[in-house]
Write a protein that holds these residues in place. Structure first.
Motif: not given
Length: 446
Positions: A394-403
């Motif tokens: 997994i390369h993202v965290n909770e609360g992170q905004r992604v495009s």
């Protein structure tokens, strides 16, 4: 009865399978095993069945292998066609937007030129009216002067006749006649000057009429060019919006509701185009009304673009190195738990294949999920959520905004899984829907 039937079967098989004896010798005795014809037939039948089963199983495996290879080739070709069409449509969309911007600039210049020409036309029309009024005044004055001249000549004739008959008052009448002649000469000179001015005024009026006719022709030519520009702009806007409208409707979404939500939550990525307002404070002209319709279409296209970016229409595996192994709906559980609802799509591929976000959004879950293994859940606009399960990393965290297109993880085999694959779900209002609807809807646009 059974012994007699067995004897008859052995007697019938004796011609093809004679009785055989297998001798077994030891240190103390010699024994043998009798192989009757029926026993030999049973052994041969069993061996034939084993060989036939092996041949059928090998053929099935070979056919599955060939089919899997052709599916991968077909998937690769479809992915290549998908990317080629995406590139062509993106290029065409950029060209359309650039053409619309240039057409808008040309339209603004044309409007400014039309306004200037209308001002000159109004000024020339006022000048022509003034000249016509002056010509009428001059003509009236000339008629009055000619009449007075004729009356003076008649008076001179009468005066000359009177001088001939009255010699006593000859000097006085002669002076009056000379005064009348002088007055007549002055009036004749004034009349000549007035006639020349009248001719000049007539020439100026004619030139003004010719200028007005030229301006009218130029205005008509400009109107024709404006009509052609408007027609191309209206066609470009219509052609560009139809695929987007079909894409949202094919995905089961209401375009009008989505655009209303985008308008309410506009986030600083441009802005709606302001409508044209009449410079005279009255009703809009036909050209201004058509321009307003085109501006409204361009504004709707901009809102469509924002809605498409925020909606999960993108492919979660852009590399195209995968194959579909399970669709949306009821299926037999791969772990043997009977028939169950499968709420997403399964993409099988290589371990570690990059997984990307299918739309702009915010990560609401990133960790271990019961049955899903390592999973990521993203909340998009319009009440839509996407879920990516069985990841290896997994390369993202909770609360992170992604495009859209951002890498959020890698394909794996974590959780309740029978092999390396991605389990992908789409939820609208908390209810799972078929993700293939979104993927197929975007095939004609992206």
């Amino acid at each position: 009865m059974l012994t007699r039937l067995t004897y008859r079967i052995n007697a019938a098989l004796e011609r093809h399978l004679p009785e055989q004896r297998l001798f077994l010798k030891s240190d103390t005795a010699t024994r043998f095993i009798r192989l009757r014809p029926m026993t030999q037939a049973l052994v041969l039948g069993g061996v034939s069945l084993v060989l036939a089963w092996s041949f059928v199983a090998t053929s099935v495996l070979l056919m599955d292998s060939i089919s899997a290879g052709s599916d991968r080739d077909q998937s690769a070709r479809q992915q290549a066609l998908f990317e080629e069409r995406l590139t062509a449509l993106s290029t065409d969309r950029d060209l359309r937007a650039e053409e619309a911007a240039r057409a808008q600039q040309r339209f603004n210049l044309a409007l400014a030129e039309v306004s200037a020409m209308q001002a000159r036309l109004l000024a020339s029309e006022d000048r022509r009216r003034e000249l016509e009024t002056g010509i009428d005044v001059i003509q009236n004055t000339l008629r009055r002067t000619i009449k007075e001249r004729d009356e003076a000549r008649a008076e001179l004739g009468r005066a000359t006749a009177a001088l001939s008959s009255q010699e006593g008052s000859k000097g006085t009448e002669l002076g009056r006649a000379r005064d009348a002649l002088a007055t007549l000469e002055i009036m004749s000179g004034a009349l000549g000057t007035t006639a020349r001015e009248r001719d000049e005024m007539v020439q100026m009026a004619n030139r003004a009429r010719e200028d007005a006719a030229d301006i009218q022709r130029q205005k008509e030519d400009l109107q024709l060019r404006n009509d052609a520009i408007f027609a191309r702009l209206e066609e470009a806007v219509t052609v560009s919006m139809e695929p987007l409208d079909k894409m949202f409707r094919a995905a089961g979404l209401s375009p009008d509701d989505l655009l209303d939500q985008v308008r309410r939550g506009y986030g600083g990525q441009g802005g709606p185009m302001s409508p044209i307002v009449s410079t005279k404070g009255g009703a809009l002209s036909p050209d201004e009304a058509r321009a307003n319709v085109i501006l409204q279409g361009l504004d709707r296209m901009n809102l469509y673009r924002l809605a498409a970016v925020r909606t999960p229409f993108f492919n979660p595996i852009p590399s195209g190195r995968y194959r579909f192994t399970s669709g949306f709906g009821y299926r037999r559980d791969p772990k043997g738990a009977g028939t169950r609802m499968h709420s997403g799509l399964d993409f099988a591929g290589s371990y570690g294949t990059p997984i990307v976000s299918t739309g702009d959004g915010v990560v609401v879950e990133a960790g271990w999920g019961n049955g899903y293994g390592r999973m990521v859940k993203i909340r998009h606009d319009f009440g839509i959520e996407t879920l990516y399960a069985h990841l290896s990393q997994i390369h993202v965290n909770e609360g992170q905004r992604v495009s859209r297109g951002d890498r959020i993880g890698d394909m794996g085999n974590s959780g309740r899984s029978t092999g390396t694959h991605l389990h992908y779900e789409v939820h609208i209002g908390g209810r799972p829907v078929n993700p293939m609807t979104f993927i197929k809807a975007a095939n004609d646009v992206f």
